[in-house]
Write an enzyme that holds these catalytic residues in place. Structure first.
Site, PDB file in Angstrom:
ATOM      1  N   HIS A 132       0.858  -1.190   0.000  1.00  0.00           N
ATOM      2  CA  HIS A 132       0.000   0.000   0.000  1.00  0.00           C
ATOM      3  C   HIS A 132       0.889   1.232   0.000  1.00  0.00           C
ATOM      4  O   HIS A 132       1.944   1.246   0.637  1.00  0.00           O
ATOM      5  CB  HIS A 132      -0.891  -0.001   1.244  1.00  0.00           C
ATOM      6  CG  HIS A 132      -1.413   1.358   1.606  1.00  0.00           C
ATOM      7  ND1 HIS A 132      -0.842   2.136   2.603  1.00  0.00           N
ATOM      8  CD2 HIS A 132      -2.445   2.098   1.112  1.00  0.00           C
ATOM      9  CE1 HIS A 132      -1.503   3.275   2.702  1.00  0.00           C
ATOM     10  NE2 HIS A 132      -2.473   3.271   1.810  1.00  0.00           N
ATOM     11  N   THR A 135       0.210   9.276  -0.873  1.00  0.00           N
ATOM     12  CA  THR A 135       0.674  10.575  -0.395  1.00  0.00           C
ATOM     13  C   THR A 135      -0.360  11.602  -0.814  1.00  0.00           C
ATOM     14  O   THR A 135      -1.052  11.431  -1.827  1.00  0.00           O
ATOM     15  CB  THR A 135       2.054  10.967  -0.978  1.00  0.00           C
ATOM     16  OG1 THR A 135       2.016  10.919  -2.407  1.00  0.00           O
ATOM     17  CG2 THR A 135       3.152  10.040  -0.466  1.00  0.00           C
ATOM     18  N   HIS A 196      -8.709  -5.018  17.125  1.00  0.00           N
ATOM     19  CA  HIS A 196      -9.584  -6.149  17.434  1.00  0.00           C
ATOM     20  C   HIS A 196      -8.928  -7.495  17.116  1.00  0.00           C
ATOM     21  O   HIS A 196      -9.439  -8.542  17.507  1.00  0.00           O
ATOM     22  CB  HIS A 196     -10.931  -6.011  16.711  1.00  0.00           C
ATOM     23  CG  HIS A 196     -10.861  -6.107  15.229  1.00  0.00           C
ATOM     24  ND1 HIS A 196     -10.682  -5.009  14.421  1.00  0.00           N
ATOM     25  CD2 HIS A 196     -10.953  -7.173  14.386  1.00  0.00           C
ATOM     26  CE1 HIS A 196     -10.674  -5.381  13.150  1.00  0.00           C
ATOM     27  NE2 HIS A 196     -10.831  -6.702  13.104  1.00  0.00           N
TER      28      HIS A 196
END
Length: 296
Positions: A132, A135, A196
Site C-alpha cells: 500500500h 501521499t 480487534h
C-alpha cells in the site's frame, strides 16, 4: 494576483500525476517481462483507466481524478493506482472530525481542497507481498498539510524482503534529517495496527499525517521522496518472488491474510472514511479491497 496556495496546489497535483504515471509504467513492464514461472503463460496485464467525478450537494463540480485498475495479470491479481483532486465544502461529520484533530478555523470555514495518489497491490503469487502507498496534500483556509507513506503486507514473511523495504525508505528520507525515518516508521507501526485482532496489518513501513512544519517547500520535498522511495523499495521484491512456486496451502494463507487487510481498511483507515464521507466515487475509494479474501 494568484490566489493563495494556487501555485502550490498545482505543483502538488502535478507531482501526484507524475508519480502515478511512473508506477503504472513500471508495473506494466513487470507484467511484460514475466516470462518464466507461475502465470507466465497468461496475457500480460494492463491497467483499465477511467475518470472519476465528485459533485457537491448542490450538483456542482467538486473535482475528480483517474482510477487505474489492473485485474487478472500475470503478477498482479488486482492493483489500483488512483489520483484525485477534490474540493468544496466538508460535510458536518468530516468537518467535526477535522476540528477534533485541531485543524485551525475548521469550525467556522469548512472549505477544503485535497489532492493525492493512492495505491494498493494484491499479488497472484502468495510469496510476493501485497503493498500500500499513498501521499496527499490537504488545504483549508486555515491550514495546509501533507500526509501518507507506504507499508508492506506479506502473507508469507521473508525477513530480507522486510529489511530491503525499510532500508530503501530510510535511504530516501535521511537527507531530510536522520530523525525522520525512525519517527515515521514508529508512526506506521501504530497506525497500521488492528486492535480487534491484536496484531499489525503487515510488516510496517512509514506513515505521516498533518505534516506542516511551516516550510511548505521542505514538507513537499519530503512527500516527494516518500513517493520516490516506493518503486525501488517494492519492485525488487516482486522480481525476486515472481517465479517462486506456491501451493494451495500458501494460497489459503494469502486469502486469510487478505481478510485482515479488508477489515483494517473498512474499519480504521482514515482515507476510506474521508473518501466516503465527502462523496467521492465509491469504487475508487474501495479500490483497495482484495479481489478474493477468506475468513476462518
Amino acid at each position: 494576483m494568484t490566489a493563495p496556495f494556487e501555485i502550490e496546489k498545482g505543483r502538488a497535483a502535478a507531482w501526484f500525476r507524475t508519480l502515478r504515471d511512473d508506477i503504472v509504467s513500471s508495473f506494466e513492464h513487470l507484467e511484460d517481462t514475466h516470462a518464466e514461472g507461475p502465470m507466465a503463460e497468461m496475457a500480460a496485464g494492463r491497467f483499465d483507466v477511467s475518470e472519476t467525478t465528485r459533485t457537491s450537494d448542490d450538483g456542482s463540480d467538486a473535482g475528480g481524478g483517474l482510477m487505474s485498475v489492473m485485474r487478472g495479470g500475470r503478477l498482479f491479481e488486482k492493483v489500483g493506482v488512483n489520483i484525485s483532486t477534490v474540493y468544496g465544502t466538508l460535510g458536518e461529520r468530516a468537518q467535526k472530525a477535522m476540528a477534533a484533530r485541531g485543524v485551525p478555523g475548521m469550525a467556522h470555514d469548512p472549505r477544503f481542497w485535497a489532492s493525492g495518489i493512492s495505491l494498493v497491490a494484491h499479488m497472484q503469487n502468495p510469496h510476493a507481498p501485497a503493498v500500500h502507498m499513498n501521499t496527499r496534500m490537504f488545504w483549508t483556509p486555515g491550514a495546509w498539510w501533507f500526509g501518507g507513506g507506504s507499508d508492506l503486507n506479506p502473507c508469507i514473511e521473508y525477513p530480507d524482503d522486510t529489511a530491503h523495504f525499510h532500508a530503501t525508505q530510510q535511504s530516501h528520507l535521511d537527507s531530510h534529517g536522520t530523525e525522520i525515518y525512525p519517527k515515521l516508521k514508529e508512526w506506521a507501526d501504530e497506525y497500521f495496527y488492528i486492535p480487534h485482532r491484536n496484531r499489525a496489518r503487515g510488516v510496517g513501513g512509514i506513515f505521516m499525517d498533518d505534516r506542516n512544519t511551516g516550510d511548505w517547500e521542505a514538507d513537499f520535498a519530503l512527500t516527494q521522496d516518500i513517493g520516490r522511495a516506493f518503486l525501488p523499495a517494492y519492485v525488487p521484491l516482486v522480481e525476486k518472488r515472481k517465479s517462486q512456486v506456491w501451493s494451495e496451502a500458501d494460497k489459503d494463507v494469502q486469502l486469510i491474510h487478505r481478510g485482515l487487510y479488508a477489515e483494517y481498511n473498512l474499519v480504521y483507515d482514515r482515507g476510506t472514511k474521508f473518501g466516503l464521507e465527502t462523496g467521492h466515487d465509491a469504487n475508487a475509494v474501495l479500490m483497495s479491497l482484495p479481489p478474493l479474501a477468506k475468513w476462518v
